[in-house]
Design a protein around this motif. Structure first.
Motif, PDB file in Angstrom:
ATOM      1  N   LEU A   1     -92.768  15.096 -32.309  1.00  0.00           N
ATOM      2  CA  LEU A   1     -93.474  15.871 -31.090  1.00  0.00           C
ATOM      3  C   LEU A   1     -91.639  15.663 -30.894  1.00  0.00           C
ATOM      4  CD1 LEU A   1     -95.230  15.797 -28.707  1.00  0.00           C
ATOM      5  CD2 LEU A   1     -95.085  17.006 -30.778  1.00  0.00           C
ATOM      6  N   LEU A   2     -90.423  14.645 -31.080  1.00  0.00           N
ATOM      7  CA  LEU A   2     -89.671  14.279 -31.087  1.00  0.00           C
ATOM      8  C   LEU A   2     -88.752  15.520 -32.645  1.00  0.00           C
ATOM      9  CD1 LEU A   2     -89.188  11.084 -29.811  1.00  0.00           C
ATOM     10  CD2 LEU A   2     -88.248  13.090 -27.987  1.00  0.00           C
ATOM     11  N   LEU A   3     -89.089  15.611 -33.327  1.00  0.00           N
ATOM     12  CA  LEU A   3     -88.680  15.792 -34.702  1.00  0.00           C
ATOM     13  C   LEU A   3     -89.088  17.956 -34.632  1.00  0.00           C
ATOM     14  CD1 LEU A   3     -87.164  15.532 -37.924  1.00  0.00           C
ATOM     15  CD2 LEU A   3     -89.675  15.140 -38.655  1.00  0.00           C
ATOM     16  N   GLY A   4     -89.761  17.594 -34.457  1.00  0.00           N
ATOM     17  CA  GLY A   4     -90.187  18.483 -34.078  1.00  0.00           C
ATOM     18  C   GLY A   4     -89.454  19.742 -33.111  1.00  0.00           C
ATOM     19  N   ARG A   5     -88.959  19.351 -31.741  1.00  0.00           N
ATOM     20  CA  ARG A   5     -88.188  19.721 -30.754  1.00  0.00           C
ATOM     21  C   ARG A   5     -86.889  19.698 -31.905  1.00  0.00           C
ATOM     22  NH1 ARG A   5     -91.092  16.461 -27.155  1.00  0.00           N
ATOM     23  NH2 ARG A   5     -92.610  17.256 -26.502  1.00  0.00           N
ATOM     24  N   ALA A   6     -86.479  19.135 -32.429  1.00  0.00           N
ATOM     25  CA  ALA A   6     -85.617  18.688 -32.899  1.00  0.00           C
ATOM     26  C   ALA A   6     -84.867  19.790 -33.686  1.00  0.00           C
ATOM     27  CB  ALA A   6     -84.935  17.598 -33.449  1.00  0.00           C
ATOM     28  N   ALA A   7     -85.959  19.912 -34.808  1.00  0.00           N
ATOM     29  CA  ALA A   7     -85.658  21.360 -35.366  1.00  0.00           C
ATOM     30  C   ALA A   7     -85.900  22.913 -35.179  1.00  0.00           C
ATOM     31  CB  ALA A   7     -87.490  20.810 -36.519  1.00  0.00           C
ATOM     32  N   LEU A   8     -87.092  22.562 -33.573  1.00  0.00           N
ATOM     33  CA  LEU A   8     -86.839  24.105 -32.897  1.00  0.00           C
ATOM     34  C   LEU A   8     -85.348  23.834 -32.629  1.00  0.00           C
ATOM     35  CD1 LEU A   8     -89.864  24.204 -31.484  1.00  0.00           C
ATOM     36  CD2 LEU A   8     -88.943  26.049 -32.927  1.00  0.00           C
ATOM     37  N   ASP A   9     -84.595  23.411 -32.191  1.00  0.00           N
ATOM     38  CA  ASP A   9     -83.393  23.308 -31.720  1.00  0.00           C
ATOM     39  C   ASP A   9     -82.045  23.866 -32.698  1.00  0.00           C
ATOM     40  OD1 ASP A   9     -83.841  22.866 -29.041  1.00  0.00           O
ATOM     41  OD2 ASP A   9     -83.865  20.479 -29.162  1.00  0.00           O
ATOM     42  N   ALA A  10     -82.590  23.493 -34.230  1.00  0.00           N
ATOM     43  CA  ALA A  10     -81.751  23.257 -35.708  1.00  0.00           C
ATOM     44  C   ALA A  10     -81.635  25.712 -35.934  1.00  0.00           C
ATOM     45  CB  ALA A  10     -81.392  22.595 -36.348  1.00  0.00           C
ATOM     46  N   GLY A  11     -83.232  25.501 -35.499  1.00  0.00           N
ATOM     47  CA  GLY A  11     -83.352  26.373 -36.031  1.00  0.00           C
ATOM     48  C   GLY A  11     -84.130  26.610 -37.116  1.00  0.00           C
ATOM     49  N   ILE A  12     -84.594  25.776 -37.313  1.00  0.00           N
ATOM     50  CA  ILE A  12     -85.899  25.376 -38.927  1.00  0.00           C
ATOM     51  C   ILE A  12     -87.081  25.843 -38.471  1.00  0.00           C
ATOM     52  CG2 ILE A  12     -86.565  23.755 -40.184  1.00  0.00           C
ATOM     53  CD1 ILE A  12     -84.110  21.445 -39.169  1.00  0.00           C
ATOM     54  N   GLY A  13     -87.270  26.579 -39.474  1.00  0.00           N
ATOM     55  CA  GLY A  13     -88.496  27.656 -39.276  1.00  0.00           C
ATOM     56  C   GLY A  13     -89.759  27.145 -39.902  1.00  0.00           C
TER      57      GLY A  13
END
Length: 277
Positions: A92-104
């Protein structure tokens, strides 16, 4: 495509990284131990030293990435809480960080062990996860991570992997620690490392599959008797009580129909003949 890869030093990730690189992807691979960086470089990747439980340690490496391939996992660990933190909380931490980075796009490796027993048929992707207690905290944590990640990130593609083997991985030999207690007819669904990488690449590139889940397995589950034969070990005398012959068997219709997946090694026997064990 620039990819942020986790689990690059693990059994699955270390064999997937060079295939992603060979396909032309630029892979930035997360490792916890700086000593593992040389292995990542040798496989054609760019090492990122960090900890999944500390997003600040890898956040900069996420910037500019097109996709995340999350293969890191803790499988064998006596402390259930550590398994939960590594497989659920870190995801979940990685998922949130990916969202913050705009990774689709976010490809997440789960397991077919999330399925219940007693179905009397192969498990499909629509079968509600309900892991069997005998497999411990690993599938429980993976099922929880699946649910939370699918709710969190709109670009998630989940791959539920069968029992992964091949290319010197000792996993097949390790199966005897529990298969020796099975009835001889009980089957294990398997998938070769080559076909795991194939599934990852197909999930990465396929359009319009956000939020979908796919079983990844070969075409010929092996029995407990065959697992012993493959390892050159006689099957134990006597036979335990009969078991559900469909427990652990998953239906791969969806990944075949939607992603065009066909196992390059449709059985462990074909992998052995090709010298790929």
């Amino acid at each position: 495509m620039r990819i942020f890869l986790t689990g690059a030093s693990g059994r699955v990730g270390s064999r997937t990284l060079p295939r992603l690189n060979a396909y032309g992807h630029q892979v930035h691979a997360l490792v916890r131990d700086p000593a593992q960086a040389d292995g990542v470089r040798a496989a054609g990747g760019h090492p990122v030293v960090g900890d999944l439980l500390d997003p600040d340690s890898y956040r900069a490496a996420l910037e500019g990435s097109d996709a995340v391939v999350h293969l890191a996992a803790v499988v064998r660990e006596p402390e259930a809480e550590r398994v939960h933190r590594a497989n659920h909380e870190a995801t979940l931490l990685l998922g949130r960080a990916a969202l913050d980075a705009g990774i689709g796009r976010f490809v997440f490796a789960s397991t077919t062990l999330v399925y219940p027993g007693g179905l009397g048929r192969p498990a499909t992707e629509d079968t509600p996860p309900d892991p069997q207690p005998e497999w411990g905290a690993y599938p429980v944590s993976k099922a929880a991570a699946e649910r939370a990640l699918l709710e969190l990130h709109p670009g998630v593609r989940v791959l539920r992997l069968a029992f992964v083997y091949g290319e010197g991985d000792p996993h097949l030999a390790e199966s005897l620690t529990w298969a020796s207690h099975w009835p001889s007819h009980k089957r294990l669904h398997t998938v070769h490392h080559t076909d795991v990488a194939q599934a990852v690449l197909r999930a990465l590139h396929a359009p319009g599959i956000d939020g979908r889940t796919y079983n990844v397995a070969d075409e010929s589950p092996v029995t407990a008797w065959e697992l012993h034969a493959l390892n050159g070990v006689p099957f134990p005398e006597g036979s335990p009580d009969p078991a559900d012959p469909w427990h652990g068997i998953s239906d791969t219709t969806r990944i075949r129909a939607e992603l065009g997946f066909r196992p390059l090694y449709p059985s462990v026997w074909s992998a052995r003949e090709a010298g790929a064990l």
